[in-house]
Design an enzyme around this catalytic site. Structure first.
Site, PDB file in Angstrom:
ATOM      1  N   CYS A 116       0.812  -1.231   0.000  1.00 39.54           N
ATOM      2  CA  CYS A 116       0.000   0.000   0.000  1.00 39.54           C
ATOM      3  C   CYS A 116       0.840   1.273   0.000  1.00 39.54           C
ATOM      4  O   CYS A 116       0.323   2.350  -0.276  1.00 39.54           O
ATOM      5  CB  CYS A 116      -0.956   0.009   1.189  1.00 39.54           C
ATOM      6  SG  CYS A 116      -2.071  -1.384   1.193  1.00 39.54           S
ATOM      7  N   HIS A 257      -3.152   7.110   2.876  1.00 38.09           N
ATOM      8  CA  HIS A 257      -3.571   5.826   2.315  1.00 38.09           C
ATOM      9  C   HIS A 257      -4.967   5.521   2.844  1.00 38.09           C
ATOM     10  O   HIS A 257      -5.231   5.663   4.039  1.00 38.09           O
ATOM     11  CB  HIS A 257      -2.574   4.739   2.725  1.00 38.09           C
ATOM     12  CG  HIS A 257      -3.060   3.365   2.406  1.00 38.09           C
ATOM     13  ND1 HIS A 257      -3.592   3.047   1.178  1.00 38.09           N
ATOM     14  CD2 HIS A 257      -3.115   2.227   3.150  1.00 38.09           C
ATOM     15  CE1 HIS A 257      -3.956   1.784   1.181  1.00 38.09           C
ATOM     16  NE2 HIS A 257      -3.677   1.257   2.366  1.00 38.09           N
ATOM     17  N   ASN A 287     -10.013  -0.186   0.396  1.00 38.47           N
ATOM     18  CA  ASN A 287      -8.557  -0.088   0.320  1.00 38.47           C
ATOM     19  C   ASN A 287      -8.093  -0.635  -1.033  1.00 38.47           C
ATOM     20  O   ASN A 287      -8.220  -1.835  -1.291  1.00 38.47           O
ATOM     21  CB  ASN A 287      -7.966  -0.904   1.481  1.00 38.47           C
ATOM     22  CG  ASN A 287      -6.451  -0.895   1.511  1.00 38.47           C
ATOM     23  OD1 ASN A 287      -5.795  -0.480   0.555  1.00 38.47           O
ATOM     24  ND2 ASN A 287      -5.891  -1.374   2.605  1.00 38.47           N
TER      25      ASN A 287
END
Ligand code: ACO
Length: 330
Positions: A116, A257, A287
Site C-alpha cells: 500500500c 492511504h 482499500n
C-alpha cells in the site's frame, strides 16, 4: 538533495464500473453493512471485470494523466508501476502497460512492490531518476486488482479491499521550491507475517493442498496492523514536516492511504490536523493498496481541493510493513 526539481504535470485515475456494496457482500457472508461501515468507514468498493487486468486499469488511469498533462505517450521515457497484483508473475506489468499505451522502446519500464506504500515509493524513485538528469518525463502508476488475492470466504479481510488505478505524470521544473519537496520511506521487515500471502512464491510454491487451504490468499492480523499503522503514519508525517521545517498548519491537504476511516481519524487527531483537511474516499473504494493515494490525489485535484502554492502531505503504510510520506508543493 535533488539536483533538479520534479513536478506533477498531470493526474488521472480509473475505477472499474462494477460497484459491490456492503449489503451485497452480506448476502453471501456472515457480515453486515453496519459492521463494515462502523469498523472501516467503507460503504462500497469497485471490482474489476474478469477480463479486466491490472494493466487495463493502469493504462486507462495513465492515459487520463497524460491527457491532463497535455503530453503524448511517446514523450515518456520512464514508467514506474507500483503494484502487488501484476497481470502475470513475469514479466513486469509495466511492460504490458508500455505496450497498451504505446510508450517508446527507449523508455525504462519496471514494477515496484511496496504494497500500500507502493505509490509513495514509486514517486520517490521516479523523481530521483528525473533529478539525476538522465530521464525527462515519467509516468508513475499505482494499480491493483486486489479482488484476485483476497479470500472471499474470509470476512475479516475481503470486505476491506477493492480494485482501481491512479497515475501521475512527472517532469522537471525550473522552480526549485515547487514539486516534490521530499520523502521519508521505511519498513519494518520484522512484521512481515502481520499481512501477507504465505504461498505462491519461491519459498512456498502453491500446491493443490495449499490452494485447498486458501493459502494463496491474503491473511491479516487486523488489530496489530491497525495499531502499527496509526503509529508509523503519525511518525512518518511528523518526521517529514520536521525535516522541512513545516508546521501542520501549513499543510493544506493530507492525502492518506485509504485503508480505514478510523485509522485516518486517529492520525488527524495525533497530528492535530482537522479532518476537513484530510481527503477521504475510502467509503467509495475501500482499500485499493498502491492505487489508493494516486486515485485520491486525482479526485482531490479534479474537485478543486488543491490549488497552486498549496502543500500536500501524502502518508501511507502497507504490507511489509512499509511506510512512507511525501510533501508536494503545487
Ligand atoms: N463482519 C462481521 N464481523 C466481523 C467481520 C466482518 N466483516 N470481521 C471480523 N468480525 C468479527 C471478528 O470475528 C470479531 O469477532 P469475535 O470478537 O467474536 O472474535 C469481531 O468482529 C471483532 O473483530 P476485530 O478484528 O477485533 O475488529 P476490529 O475492530 O479490530 O476491526 C479491522 C477489524 C477493520 C480489520 C481493523 O482491525 C483494521 O482496520 N485493521 C487494519 C487493517 C488494514 O488497514 N489493513 C490494510 C493494510 S495495507 C496493505 O498493504 C494491504
Amino acid at each position: 538533495m535533488p539536483t533538479r526539481s520534479t513536478v506533477i504535470l498531470g493526474t488521472g485515475s480509473y475505477a472499474p464500473e462494477r460497484v459491490l456494496s456492503n449489503d451485497e457482500i452480506s448476502q453471501t457472508l456472515d457480515t453486515s453493512d453496519d459492521w463494515i461501515r462502523t469498523r472501516s468507514g467503507i460503504r462500497e468498493r469497485r471490482i474489476a471485470a474478469p477480463n479486466e487486468a491490472t494493466s487495463d486499469m493502469a493504462a486507462k488511469a495513465a492515459q487520463r494523466a497524460l491527457d491532463d498533462a497535455g503530453l503524448k505517450a511517446t514523450e515518456i521515457d520512464l514508467l514506474v508501476v507500483a503494484t502487488m497484483t501484476p497481470d502475470l508473475p513475469m514479466p513486469a506489468a509495466a511492460c504490458i502497460i508500455q505496450r497498451k499505451l504505446g510508450l517508446p522502446s527507449t523508455a525504462a519500464c519496471f514494477d515496484l512492490n511496496a504494497a500500500c506504500t507502493g505509490f509513495v515509493y514509486a514517486l520517490d524513485t521516479a523523481c530521483a531518476m528525473l533529478s539525476s538528469g538522465r530521464y525527462q518525463k515519467a509516468l508513475v502508476i499505482g494499480a491493483e486488482k486486489l479482488s484476485t488475492i483476497v479470500d472471499w470466504q474470509d470476512r475479516t479481510t475481503c470486505v476491506l479491499f477493492g480494485d482501481g488505478a491512479g497515475a501521475v505524470v512527472v517532469g522537471v521544473s525550473p522552480e526549485p521550491d515547487r514539486g516534490l519537496l521530499g520523502t521519508r520511506l521505511g519498513a519494518f521487515g520484522d512484521s512481515v507475517e502481520l499481512l501477507y500471502i504465505s504461498h505462491g512464491g519461491s519459498s512456498s510454491p502453491s500446491t493443490p493442498e495449499s490452494i485447498a487451504r486458501r493459502e494463496h490468499c491474503m491473511r491479516m492480523k487486523g488489530k496489530e496492523v491497525f495499531k502499527l499503522a496509526v503509529r508509523v503514519m503519525d511518525e512518518a508525517a511528523r518526521d517529514i514536516l520536521e525535516q522541512h521545517h513545516l508546521h501542520a498548519d501549513q499543510i493544506s491537504l493530507v492525502i492518506p492511504h485509504q485503508a480505514n476511516l478510523r485509522i485516518i481519524e486517529a492520525i488527524s487527531e495525533y497530528l492535530e490536523i482537522p479532518m476537513e483537511r484530510f481527503f477521504v474516499n475510502v467509503d467509495r473504494y475501500g482499500n485499493t493498496s498502491a492505487a489508493s493515494i494516486p486515485l485520491a490525489l486525482d479526485e482531490a485535484r479534479r474537485s478543486g481541493r488543491i490549488k497552486t502554492g498549496d502543500i500536500t502531505l501524502l502518508v501511507a503504510f502497507g504490507a511489509g510493513l512499509t511506510y512512507g510520506s511525501a510533501l508536494i508543493r503545487w
